[in-house]
Scaffold this active site. Structure first.
Site, PDB file in Angstrom:
ATOM      1  N   GLY A   1      -3.289  -1.670  -6.947  1.00 13.01           N
ATOM      2  CA  GLY A   1      -2.275  -2.812  -7.398  1.00 13.01           C
ATOM      3  C   GLY A   1      -2.467  -3.852  -8.254  1.00 13.01           C
TER       4      GLY A   1
ATOM      5  CG  HIS B   1      -1.945  -1.156   1.298  1.00 11.09           C
ATOM      6  ND1 HIS B   1      -1.928  -2.043   2.323  1.00 11.09           N
ATOM      7  CD2 HIS B   1      -3.106  -1.319   0.512  1.00 11.09           C
ATOM      8  CE1 HIS B   1      -2.923  -2.727   1.961  1.00 11.09           C
ATOM      9  NE2 HIS B   1      -3.743  -2.444   0.964  1.00 11.09           N
TER      10      HIS B   1
END
Ligand code: PAF
Length: 290
Positions: A152, A43
């Site tokens: 992602g 993250h």
């Protein structure tokens, strides 16, 4: 970007929208990183990527109930807002951490759904999951307004679906992909890795080993989808308690490629259960990943 140690935390949709509008009013571009918290280096890399595309970085932290099935890990999903905010210091300007009742108003009944992109891989194993993802991401995009939003590639199918939603609904969002961040031994970083016992952590390497085996064969000249899939599957079978799928698909359409077909560029995606933990991983064969 000019970083700040002070991260503003807002919990209401109105305050979130106002803070993003204010940033744009100051001439800043907004970067959004949607998360469910339990932040890890993956993250943090997304937030860094957002900072490359925008001068004002907003991170949403919301464990979205509509993307969890009845027997999934909504209740035990790790939540630690203070630690999450601390890990974003110097990277993000704004954190949006709403309660479920703020995101799903009384009488809520609107859902966003895609078609064939959700038909394979995780779609059949997690009924309603992508509808929940699309719905919450659309809500976030509606609140933030024009922005660059970073996702992602570990959730490769999610990324393809979010791109589709943004394009189909004319949302003013540039969807930016970020490569998978891995532990030194190859395990893809995931909030769910926190569930793994030390023994399960070792067994979880079967995912990246499966990918690696297929990548090596591909680099050695093997092109048959069925053979590449079987090579990966053998590694995953050796470590996992249950395998949802080891599949080779077209990366754009997420439709499976028949076993007899030769692949030039293809997504190899895995989902399996290690103990009570469901893990996913993937690589695009024909690209320089892994
Ligand atoms: O990838 C995730 O963490 C979630 O699916 C997302 C995009 C934040 C939506 O809840």
């Amino acid at each position: 970007m000019s970083t700040t140690d002070e991260i503003r935390i807002v919990t209401t949709p109105d305050a979130f929208r106002a803070a993003c509008d204010e940033a744009r009013g100051r001439g800043q571009r907004v970067g959004l990183v949607p998360t469910m918290g339990a932040l890890h280096e993956g993250h943090v890399a997304l937030a860094r990527e957002a900072a490359r595309h925008a001068s004002f970085v907003a991170v949403s932290i919301f464990v979205n109930p509509t993307q969890f099935g009845p027997n999934e890990d909504l209740a035990r999903y790790p939540r630690d807002l203070a630690a999450d905010v601390a890990s974003l210091r110097g990277l993000a300007h704004l954190v949006f951490a709403p309660e479920p009742t703020a995101m799903y108003l009384p009488g809520d009944e609107t859902r966003v759904r895609v078609g064939p992109l959700a038909a394979h891989l995780c779609g059949p194993f997690r009924p309603g999951h992508f509808e929940g993802v699309c719905t919450v991401v659309t809500k976030l995009f509606a609140l933030v307004g024009p922005c660059a939003a970073v996702f992602g590639e570990k959730d490769f199918q999610q990324l393809a679906i979010v791109r589709r939603v943004a394009a189909d609904l004319f949302l003013p969002v540039e969807v930016v992909a970020h490569t998978i961040v891995r532990e030194p031994d190859g395990l893809a970083k995931s909030s769910r890795n926190a569930y793994l016992s030390p023994q399960d952590r070792v067994r979880a390497l079967c995912l990246s080993r499966g990918l690696r085996t297929a990548v090596d064969a591909f680099r050695g000249g093997e092109r048959r989808a069925g053979v590449l899939r079987r090579l990966a599957r053998a590694e995953v079978d050796a470590g996992a308690d249950r395998v949802d799928y080891v599949e080779i698909t077209d990366p754009a359409t997420i439709q499976p490629i028949p076993a007899e077909e030769a692949v030039a560029r293809a997504l190899l995606a895995i989902a399996c259960h290690i103990g009570k933990t469901r893990l996913i991983d993937n690589v695009v064969l024909g690209e320089d990943g892994l």
